[in-house]
Design a protein around this motif. Structure first.
Motif, PDB file in Angstrom:
ATOM      1  N   HIS A  82       0.850  -1.186   0.000  1.00 11.31           N
ATOM      2  CA  HIS A  82       0.000   0.000   0.000  1.00 11.31           C
ATOM      3  C   HIS A  82       0.893   1.247   0.000  1.00 11.31           C
ATOM      4  CE1 HIS A  82       0.508  -0.875   4.424  1.00 11.31           C
ATOM      5  NE2 HIS A  82       0.893   0.388   4.380  1.00 11.31           N
ATOM      6  N   ARG A  85       1.237   8.146   3.431  1.00 19.36           N
ATOM      7  CA  ARG A  85       1.436   9.596   3.444  1.00 19.36           C
ATOM      8  C   ARG A  85       2.578   9.937   4.391  1.00 19.36           C
ATOM      9  NH1 ARG A  85      -4.373  12.872   3.465  1.00 19.36           N
ATOM     10  NH2 ARG A  85      -5.131  12.039   1.452  1.00 19.36           N
ATOM     11  N   GLU A 281      -2.066   5.757   2.912  1.00 14.22           N
ATOM     12  CA  GLU A 281      -2.721   6.721   2.032  1.00 14.22           C
ATOM     13  C   GLU A 281      -4.173   6.291   1.817  1.00 14.22           C
ATOM     14  OE1 GLU A 281      -4.248   9.220  -0.026  1.00 14.22           O
ATOM     15  OE2 GLU A 281      -2.129   9.743   0.156  1.00 14.22           O
ATOM     16  N   PRO A 282      -5.144   7.078   2.317  1.00 14.84           N
ATOM     17  CA  PRO A 282      -6.552   6.650   2.247  1.00 14.84           C
ATOM     18  C   PRO A 282      -7.183   6.761   0.863  1.00 14.84           C
ATOM     19  CG  PRO A 282      -6.399   8.836   3.224  1.00 14.84           C
ATOM     20  CD  PRO A 282      -5.000   8.367   3.032  1.00 14.84           C
ATOM     21  N   ASP A 283      -6.547   7.518  -0.034  1.00 14.66           N
ATOM     22  CA  ASP A 283      -7.163   7.750  -1.347  1.00 14.66           C
ATOM     23  C   ASP A 283      -6.706   6.772  -2.426  1.00 14.66           C
ATOM     24  OD1 ASP A 283      -8.616   9.880  -0.379  1.00 14.66           O
ATOM     25  OD2 ASP A 283      -7.094  11.366  -0.903  1.00 14.66           O
TER      26      ASP A 283
END
Length: 484
Positions: A82, A85, A281-283
């Motif tokens: 994944h 950030r 990173e959630p996006d």
């Protein structure tokens, strides 16, 4: 100043972080293009600027390039990963965070082999991860303000992190040289440090020989050439040793390099990983790589410089020097490989590529892809020499200059310009005898042991033959006549 004896008591410990700016057509997480030298702030988008409501989309070519590099360097490729950030504020990072990888880098392990002063060494790698670049702060245009160019923000990077296994500035130089050569062969980065597409941060510490514990390290940034990396390491090691010898303490910090006087100076105290508040990173959804994808990338790998070097020296019998020159650039190696597929005297072909071909390129400051003479026509020229139809001198001084620019067939050119060697053996014997008859006293001196006079006879013969006789055959005939 610390004397050489004191310096010799210390070992330098070096680890390098190399950032490669990838040769993709678009940025890491958005569709805008990036080209070096563009107008400031002309290559940005709302995604790069981090506007609310925008979502990044990973560039598949970046993933492919990362796998390509990892396979070439013997890394383990992670199949599930994944993005993360990395949060920090710089004026040239408009989002306030960098999209990178933290706990799940795409590549782990691997190595780069180097040779320093004839000694081979393997430098192991910690990881390779994908991330994006920040913009550029410009301090030397306006005397009162710092200018910001965000064109570079979002450009894809691969970061190669080595283990702290280098022990001199020269080893670091050789490591960077090998990295640049490999990424150019792979076609993933042009490796130009002057343009910032290859950048290096050096982590440097010192310790007494035999001490198992590492010293406190400093990180030196902002070096725009491989030689400056070496200079910065050499200076910083001496600086640290001098502080320790004078009873001082090394502080963990980030430093910069001043190329004008070869010194380093402090920028800021060194940040730690927890200062960046890494989190997933959630996006961007986690990435899953299929075996078929990795295999497809593997099939597309070119022969690497180390593999070619081994082939040239062990299979083709070339010297280390010749093999090094031929493998410096992928284009030169490919030209040579194609040439020997048409003309199988490996050494002769190597000599021509290293001398005549490279001289032509250097004089015109061009790359091999703009070299006009095809391997087919160069092979024909070399075959003419091999068959005794032209001399090497005629080939280099008359035919090669005449055919190279317009890619002319060498034999056709030689015939049209009356350059083919067509003198019969009887004619060669007659000319050789005439050359000897002109210098009877020299012939006597030769027979008494002055073998250096053969050059005089050869010169007289070639003048009479006007370059149209085979020098090898003439040399043999002259020797035969002189031995009578």
């Amino acid at each position: 100043m610390i004397d050489e004896a004191t310096l010799a008591q210390y070992e330098i410990v070096i680890g390098l972080e190399v950032h490669l700016q990838l040769s993709t057509t678009t940025k890491a997480y958005s569709a805008e293009k990036y080209e070096y030298g563009g107008l400031p702030n002309d290559q940005v988008s709302v995604i790069t600027l981090g506007h609310p409501g925008t979502l990044p989309v990973p560039n598949q070519q970046v993933v492919k390039y990362a796998v390509r590099l990892g396979l070439a360097l013997g890394c383990d490729i992670r199949k599930e990963m994944h993005y993360a950030r990395k949060n920090y504020f710089y004026a040239d990072l408009p989002k306030g965070y960098q999209i990178t990888q933290d706990h799940t880098p795409i590549c782990n392990g691997g190595y780069i082999d180097i040779t320093t002063n004839g000694v081979d060494k393997r430098v192991n790698l910690t990881r390779i991860h994908m991330e994006e670049d920040a913009g550029k702060s410009i301090h030397d245009v306006d005397p009162f303000h710092t200018l910001i160019d965000l064109n570079r923000a979002g450009v894809p990077l691969l970061e190669i992190v080595s283990e702290p296994e280098m022990r001199s500035g020269e080893e670091a130089y050789q490591y960077l040289t090998e990295v640049r050569k490999i990424v150019r062969y792979l076609g993933i980065c042009d490796g130009n440090m002057e343009e910032g597409s290859l950048r290096c941060d050096a982590n440097i510490s010192v310790r007494k020989f035999g001490d198992p514990k590492f010293g406190t390290r400093t990180e030196v940034k902002n070096m725009n050439s491989m030689r400056n990396v070496q200079r910065a390491i050499d200076f910083e090691a001496k600086r640290q040793i001098e502080i320790i010898e004078n009873g001082g303490t090394i502080h963990q910090e980030t430093r910069s390099f001043d190329a004008t006087d070869g010194s380093t100076f402090s920028l800021r105290s060194k940040e730690f990983a927890h200062d960046y508040r890494y989190f997933p990173e959630p996006d961007i959804a986690p990435i899953s790589l299929k075996d078929v994808f990795i295999e497809e990338v593997k099939k597309g790998l070119p022969e690497l410089p180390s593999q070619l070097f081994k082939k040239y020296t062990q299979e083709y019998g070339l010297s280390d020097y010749d093999a090094t020159i031929l493998t410096e650039e992928r284009g030169i190696a490919e030209y040579y490989n194609d040439l020997i597929s048409k003309f199988n005297n490996y050494k002769v072909a190597a000599n021509w590529v290293i001398t005549s071909v490279k001289s032509y390129l250097n004089q015109r400051a061009i790359k091999i892809d703009r070299f006009p003479l095809t391997t087919s026509n160069l092979a024909k020229l070399l075959q003419l020499i091999e068959d005794g139809k032209i001399s090497h001198t005629t080939a280099t001084q008359k035919i090669f200059p005449g055919v190279v620019d317009d890619n002319i067939d060498p034999e056709t050119y030689a015939k049209e310009n009356n350059l083919l060697q067509d003198t019969s053996e009887d004619e060669i014997i007659a000319l050789a005898q005439a050359a000897l008859d002109k210098y009877p006293d020299k012939v006597a001196a030769y027979k008494q042991g002055n073998k250096n006079l053969l050059g005089l006879f050869m010169g007289e013969f070639m003048k009479a033959a006007k370059g149209k006789a085979d020098p090898k055959k003439a040399n043999q005939i002259l020797r035969t006549l002189l031995e009578k």
